[in-house]
Design a protein around this motif. Structure first.
Motif, mmCIF file in Angstrom:
data_model
loop_
_atom_site.group_PDB
_atom_site.id
_atom_site.type_symbol
_atom_site.label_atom_id
_atom_site.label_comp_id
_atom_site.label_asym_id
_atom_site.label_seq_id
_atom_site.Cartn_x
_atom_site.Cartn_y
_atom_site.Cartn_z
ATOM 1 N N LYS A 166 0.830 -1.210 0.000
ATOM 2 C CA LYS A 166 0.000 0.000 0.000
ATOM 3 C C LYS A 166 0.864 1.259 0.000
ATOM 4 C CE LYS A 166 -3.626 2.731 0.632
ATOM 5 N NZ LYS A 166 -2.849 3.999 0.669
ATOM 6 N N HIS A 167 1.873 1.298 0.851
ATOM 7 C CA HIS A 167 2.741 2.475 0.894
ATOM 8 C C HIS A 167 3.855 2.388 -0.141
ATOM 9 C CE1 HIS A 167 4.924 5.915 2.456
ATOM 10 N NE2 HIS A 167 6.022 5.184 2.443
ATOM 11 N N GLY A 168 4.423 1.194 -0.302
ATOM 12 C CA GLY A 168 5.580 1.049 -1.175
ATOM 13 C C GLY A 168 5.306 1.373 -2.622
ATOM 14 N N PHE A 169 4.091 1.043 -3.105
ATOM 15 C CA PHE A 169 3.767 1.247 -4.519
ATOM 16 C C PHE A 169 3.828 2.722 -4.901
ATOM 17 C CE2 PHE A 169 1.068 1.778 -8.193
ATOM 18 C CZ PHE A 169 1.320 0.657 -8.962
ATOM 19 N N TRP A 170 3.053 3.555 -4.198
ATOM 20 C CA TRP A 170 3.012 4.972 -4.595
ATOM 21 C C TRP A 170 4.286 5.708 -4.217
ATOM 22 C CZ3 TRP A 170 3.654 9.242 -1.645
ATOM 23 C CH2 TRP A 170 3.461 9.129 -0.266
ATOM 24 N N SER A 171 4.922 5.316 -3.088
ATOM 25 C CA SER A 171 6.144 6.014 -2.671
ATOM 26 C C SER A 171 7.297 5.731 -3.627
ATOM 27 C CB SER A 171 6.523 5.625 -1.247
ATOM 28 O OG SER A 171 6.892 4.267 -1.163
ATOM 29 N N ALA A 172 7.258 4.568 -4.311
ATOM 30 C CA ALA A 172 8.291 4.263 -5.298
ATOM 31 C C ALA A 172 8.234 5.275 -6.446
ATOM 32 C CB ALA A 172 8.109 2.853 -5.832
ATOM 33 N N PHE A 173 7.025 5.606 -6.904
ATOM 34 C CA PHE A 173 6.870 6.594 -7.962
ATOM 35 C C PHE A 173 7.338 7.965 -7.493
ATOM 36 C CE2 PHE A 173 4.153 3.269 -9.538
ATOM 37 C CZ PHE A 173 4.235 3.380 -10.918
ATOM 38 N N GLN A 174 7.043 8.277 -6.247
ATOM 39 C CA GLN A 174 7.468 9.561 -5.691
ATOM 40 C C GLN A 174 8.991 9.632 -5.624
ATOM 41 O OE1 GLN A 174 6.673 10.372 -1.465
ATOM 42 N NE2 GLN A 174 5.805 12.341 -2.101
ATOM 43 N N THR A 175 9.619 8.554 -5.163
ATOM 44 C CA THR A 175 11.078 8.515 -5.039
ATOM 45 C C THR A 175 11.760 8.653 -6.393
ATOM 46 O OG1 THR A 175 10.939 7.109 -3.066
ATOM 47 C CG2 THR A 175 13.031 7.106 -4.263
ATOM 48 N N LEU A 176 11.155 8.065 -7.424
ATOM 49 C CA LEU A 176 11.738 8.110 -8.769
ATOM 50 C C LEU A 176 11.402 9.395 -9.517
ATOM 51 C CD1 LEU A 176 11.070 4.402 -9.814
ATOM 52 C CD2 LEU A 176 13.260 5.418 -9.134
ATOM 53 N N GLY A 177 10.722 10.334 -8.830
ATOM 54 C CA GLY A 177 10.411 11.620 -9.429
ATOM 55 C C GLY A 177 9.249 11.588 -10.395
ATOM 56 N N LEU A 178 8.378 10.579 -10.235
ATOM 57 C CA LEU A 178 7.232 10.442 -11.134
ATOM 58 C C LEU A 178 5.930 10.841 -10.440
ATOM 59 C CD1 LEU A 178 8.222 6.973 -12.648
ATOM 60 C CD2 LEU A 178 8.654 9.237 -13.607
ATOM 61 N N ASN A 179 6.058 11.728 -9.455
ATOM 62 C CA ASN A 179 4.910 12.118 -8.641
ATOM 63 C C ASN A 179 4.241 13.396 -9.142
ATOM 64 O OD1 ASN A 179 7.333 13.394 -7.902
ATOM 65 N ND2 ASN A 179 6.510 13.988 -5.906
ATOM 66 N N HIS A 180 3.909 13.417 -10.405
ATOM 67 C CA HIS A 180 3.214 14.575 -10.981
ATOM 68 C C HIS A 180 1.809 14.668 -10.382
ATOM 69 C CE1 HIS A 180 1.335 17.214 -13.949
ATOM 70 N NE2 HIS A 180 2.558 17.544 -14.341
ATOM 71 N N LEU A 181 1.377 15.891 -10.078
ATOM 72 C CA LEU A 181 0.067 16.088 -9.454
ATOM 73 C C LEU A 181 -1.068 15.499 -10.284
ATOM 74 C CD1 LEU A 181 0.365 19.767 -8.159
ATOM 75 C CD2 LEU A 181 0.390 17.659 -6.803
ATOM 76 N N LYS A 182 -0.876 15.459 -11.594
ATOM 77 C CA LYS A 182 -1.908 14.951 -12.482
ATOM 78 C C LYS A 182 -2.087 13.441 -12.347
ATOM 79 C CE LYS A 182 -3.136 14.769 -17.407
ATOM 80 N NZ LYS A 182 -2.724 15.153 -18.791
ATOM 81 N N TYR A 183 -0.974 12.744 -12.050
ATOM 82 C CA TYR A 183 -1.021 11.282 -12.053
ATOM 83 C C TYR A 183 -1.073 10.662 -10.659
ATOM 84 C CZ TYR A 183 0.658 12.315 -16.747
ATOM 85 O OH TYR A 183 0.790 12.824 -18.011
ATOM 86 N N MET A 184 -0.668 11.409 -9.623
ATOM 87 C CA MET A 184 -0.577 10.817 -8.291
ATOM 88 C C MET A 184 -1.909 10.301 -7.752
ATOM 89 S SD MET A 184 2.456 10.346 -7.488
ATOM 90 C CE MET A 184 2.272 9.792 -5.790
ATOM 91 N N PRO A 185 -3.049 10.981 -7.997
ATOM 92 C CA PRO A 185 -4.320 10.401 -7.521
ATOM 93 C C PRO A 185 -4.569 9.007 -8.104
ATOM 94 C CG PRO A 185 -4.628 12.705 -8.086
ATOM 95 C CD PRO A 185 -3.256 12.340 -8.551
ATOM 96 N N THR A 186 -4.228 8.828 -9.391
ATOM 97 C CA THR A 186 -4.391 7.513 -10.019
ATOM 98 C C THR A 186 -3.441 6.501 -9.394
ATOM 99 O OG1 THR A 186 -5.031 8.534 -12.109
ATOM 100 C CG2 THR A 186 -4.291 6.249 -12.199
#
Length: 213
Positions: A166-186
């Protein structure tokens, strides 16, 4: 070489290693779950899936070596980061760990990771490092899940896996700099779905095995 040391010798570099290997494990979990769902079709279908998988031979061996390497990197890096954070903050926070934006999922990541490692050791001993010549995989699974104690341990472990994913999935995208506001809700939704799939998908396997095997 200096670039490697400069990148992965830093905290952000270590987190990126964990992100990449973590996403790799989520990919493996997805494939593993899809294969295990053949158990719903009965022992013949489940055994057939296992036979086709092992028929791949060298490819399976290469995948196992890759997963082992990923595990060493993920666990080792995680422990290093945990120790670094602990040394930097030897005094515990006053109040809840997940106050100020943190959640119970993020606060428990090191501990769920350790529990998952323990589960994997027992899981491999139960299903992988056993005699596959004189018994089928469905017989091995049926025997393992005939123990109420192991079923409870397995289901509890799947809840732990769900927490970690649950935490690891989205935080991985954040760590890799893929946390765009447009895509993070998805990505948040996908992380919740991945956690539910892991928890319920694997968690119900003991129940199904006792009904169909």
């Amino acid at each position: 070489m200096d670039w490697v040391k400069g990148t992965f010798g830093t905290s952000i570099g270590k987190k990126q290693l964990m992100a990449v290997t973590g996403l790799g494990f989520i990919g493996f979990l997805t494939g593993h779950l899809l294969g295990n769902l053949t158990i719903y079709l009965g022992p013949d279908a489940f055994d057939s899936y296992a036979e086709h998988l092992h028929a791949l031979g060298p490819l399976v061996n290469a995948a196992e070596i890759g997963l082992l390497l990923f595990a060493i990197i993920h666990v080792g890096t995680g422990l290093l980061l945990f120790l670094q954070n602990y040394k930097a903050r030897p005094v515990k926070y006053v109040g809840k760990k997940w106050a100020g934006g943190r959640t119970i999922f993020s606060a428990t990541m090191p501990y769920t990771g350790i529990l998952i490692l323990l589960f994997l050791i027992i899981h491999l001993k139960t299903f992988h490092f056993v005699d596959h010549d004189s018994q089928t995989i469905s017989q091995i699974v049926s025997h393992a899940f005939s123990s109420v104690g192991y079923v409870l341990f397995y289901m509890f472990s799947m809840i732990v896996v769900a927490f970690h994913v649950k935490h690891g999935f989205w935080s991985a995208f954040q760590t890799l700099g893929l946390n765009h506001l447009k895509y993070m809700p998805t990505i948040f939704v996908l992380s919740a779905l991945a956690a539910l799939a892991a928890g319920f998908g694997f968690g119900f396997l003991p129940v199904v095995s006792r009904l169909v095997l």
